[in-house]
Design an enzyme around this catalytic site. Structure first.
Site, PDB file in Angstrom:
ATOM      1  CD  GLU A 167       0.404  -4.702  -2.163  1.00 37.32           C
ATOM      2  OE1 GLU A 167       0.162  -5.056  -3.314  1.00 37.32           O
ATOM      3  OE2 GLU A 167       1.233  -3.828  -1.870  1.00 37.32           O
ATOM      4  CD  GLU A 351       4.862  -3.919  -0.573  1.00 38.64           C
ATOM      5  OE1 GLU A 351       4.551  -3.314  -1.628  1.00 38.64           O
ATOM      6  OE2 GLU A 351       4.674  -5.119  -0.397  1.00 38.64           O
TER       7      GLU A 351
HETATM    8  O1  IFM Z   1       6.138  -5.018  -6.457  1.00 34.62           O
HETATM    9  C1  IFM Z   1       4.937  -4.770  -5.798  1.00 34.62           C
HETATM   10  C2  IFM Z   1       4.789  -5.697  -4.613  1.00 34.62           C
HETATM   11  O2  IFM Z   1       4.821  -7.024  -4.994  1.00 34.62           O
HETATM   12  C3  IFM Z   1       3.483  -5.439  -3.904  1.00 34.62           C
HETATM   13  N1  IFM Z   1       3.275  -4.049  -3.623  1.00 34.62           N
HETATM   14  C4  IFM Z   1       3.499  -3.112  -4.694  1.00 34.62           C
HETATM   15  C5  IFM Z   1       4.857  -3.350  -5.320  1.00 34.62           C
HETATM   16  C6  IFM Z   1       5.091  -2.328  -6.446  1.00 34.62           C
HETATM   17  O3  IFM Z   1       4.134  -2.460  -7.448  1.00 34.62           O
END
Ligand code: IFM
Length: 437
Positions: A167, A351
């Site tokens: 990210e 994710e």
């Molecule tokens: O927990 C986070 C993760 O570390 C990175 N992506 C989003 C998730 C939820 O906020």
């Protein structure tokens, strides 16, 4: 709703994701201090000043946790390695116990028939490097390349896939412009430098891993579908700026070797000298792209300094994070990204999941519906021609949700943070039925 493997293409992969600082317990095993430890220790930054010192104690309970991954019927486990565990000072002397830990973890996955998918950086920057300016420092790509070489020389031979940085938007914009994550800065120049250095570090790490002979290398970007709050030209332009900063800056850099004009309008004076010359490194060919998707934002124009936008309220249901539930955004992002940036390159949803006020007394039916609706969106994207090759649920278990501490529960497995007991939730059992079916 019932789903099963048969609803997806033959080689489609299912997995779960976690990250080092959020679960391991950073106080264990000789890891060095990170900027998240200092950020959390500063009053007002993190709910109840909670930190990752113990987290889920995955450092000691990793075998039990990998059994849970296997119990789900997952094909792949996406985990991250902690720079500060491997190099407590960020550079120099490695921590042998840290290298040994990731060795055991990877072997543990392989022993259970789970493919290891590693991410090199999921946010716990060694404090010694933060002291030297962190992602603002033009030396970061060199330091990151050295760290990559060290850890991948040890575990790279057994990984199924690897990606450098989780990210990039969070690492740069959220942390240096919005001030919400460590190092908690609100500075446009720091932001521009961090955004560029993150991408350059990504490219350097890819080159190091290719030199080591590694395959199946990718990038993981978080994306947020942005829509104008109204049909006015001002709101439409604001939504385009939001999309450019959040999504297209990173995708354009990685796949087109350019930055969007809407972003350069604000950041160009602050980018490091010679930034245009770095795209050969940044654009290093990839084997896949991962998109982390959670929500959509409605955006309106705001009479403020650049970027002059604000979030508008939504009427759709929200998760415990206050994030709108909007599965169509995932479908549309997968289709759009293939069309505008990646073509035939395999896409993964690296994710996706929701935070929910879970208790052990109640089944987490809201999460089951969220996962079913987003998996359906993935099927729709595939039907529309997007080459989606896999899906990872966030997250295996409740964990440290950064500046929101431990109360936002994203897990398929409930964690009692006093006793550290793990209890699979109803959503874990539902996914296990779908993935095993
Ligand atoms: O927990 C986070 C993760 O570390 C990175 N992506 C989003 C998730 C939820 O906020």
């Amino acid at each position: 709703m019932q789903l099963s493997r048969g609803d997806f293409p033959k080689d489609f992969l299912f997995g779960v994701a976690t990250s080092a600082y959020q679960i391991e317990g950073h106080q264990f095993g000789g890891a060095g201090p990170t900027h998240w430890d200092s950020f959390a220790a500063t009053p007002g930054n993190v709910v109840r000043a909670e930190h990752g010192a113990r987290a889920c104690d995955h450092y000691h309970r990793w075998a039990e946790d990998l059994d849970l991954v296997a119990g789900l019927g997952a094909d792949v486990y996406r985990f991250s390695t902690s720079w500060a565990r491997i190099l407590p000072e960020g550079r120099g002397q490695p921590n042998a116990a840290g290298l040994d830990f990731y060795d055991r973890l990877v072997d543990g996955m392989l022993a259970r028939g789970i493919k290891p998918a590693a991410t090199l950086y999921h946010w716990e920057l060694p404090q010694a490097l933060a002291d030297r300016g962190g992602w603002r420092n033009a030396c970061m790509p060199d330091w990151f390349a050295d760290y990559t070489h060290l850890i991948m020389s040890r575990i790279g031979d057994r990984l199924w896939s690897a990606a450098p940085i989780n990210e990039p938007w969070c690492v740069s914009w959220l942390s240096h412009f919005d001030g919400v994550h460590a190092p908690g800065m609100r500075d446009i120049r720091a932001t521009a430098r961090a955004m560029h250095h993150v991408l350059l570090s990504h490219g350097r790490a890819i080159a190091v891993m290719r030199d080591l002979g590694m395959q199946n290398l990718g990038a993981v970007c978080n994306v947020e579908w942005a829509e104008p709050a109204s049909t006015t030209p001002e709101d439409q332009a604001a939504a385009r700026r939001y999309d450019a900063i959040y999504n297209r800056f990173f995708l354009d850099g990685l796949f087109h070797g350019t930055y969007p004009p809407e972003v350069l309008a604000g950041l160009e004076p602050h980018l490091p000298k010679g930034w245009q010359d770095d795209f050969t490194t940044i654009r290093a060919p990839l084997d896949w792209l991962g998109l982390n998707y959670y929500t959509r934002k409605l955006i309106r124009h705001a009479d403020t300094a650049w970027p002059s936008y604000a979030e508008a309220p939504t009427r759709l249901p929200l998760t415990q994070m206050g994030w709108e539930i909007y599965p169509d955004g995932l479908r549309d992002f997968l289709i759009r990204t293939a069309r505008t940036h990646t073509g035939d390159l395999p896409l993964f949803v690296t994710e996706n999941g929701m935070a929910n006020c879970d208790t052990l007394a109640q089944p987490d039916t809201a999460r089951i519906a969220y996962l079913a609706d987003h998996l359906t969106a993935v099927r729709q994207a595939i039907a529309a021609g997007a080459p989606v090759a896999g899906y990872f649920a966030w997250s295996l278990m409740d964990n440290y949700e950064w500046s929101l501490g431990y109360e936002k529960r994203f897990g398929l497995v409930h964690v009692d943070f006093d006793r550290l007991a793990r209890t699979p939730k109803a959503s874990y059992h539902a996914l296990a039925r779908w993935w095993r079916g």
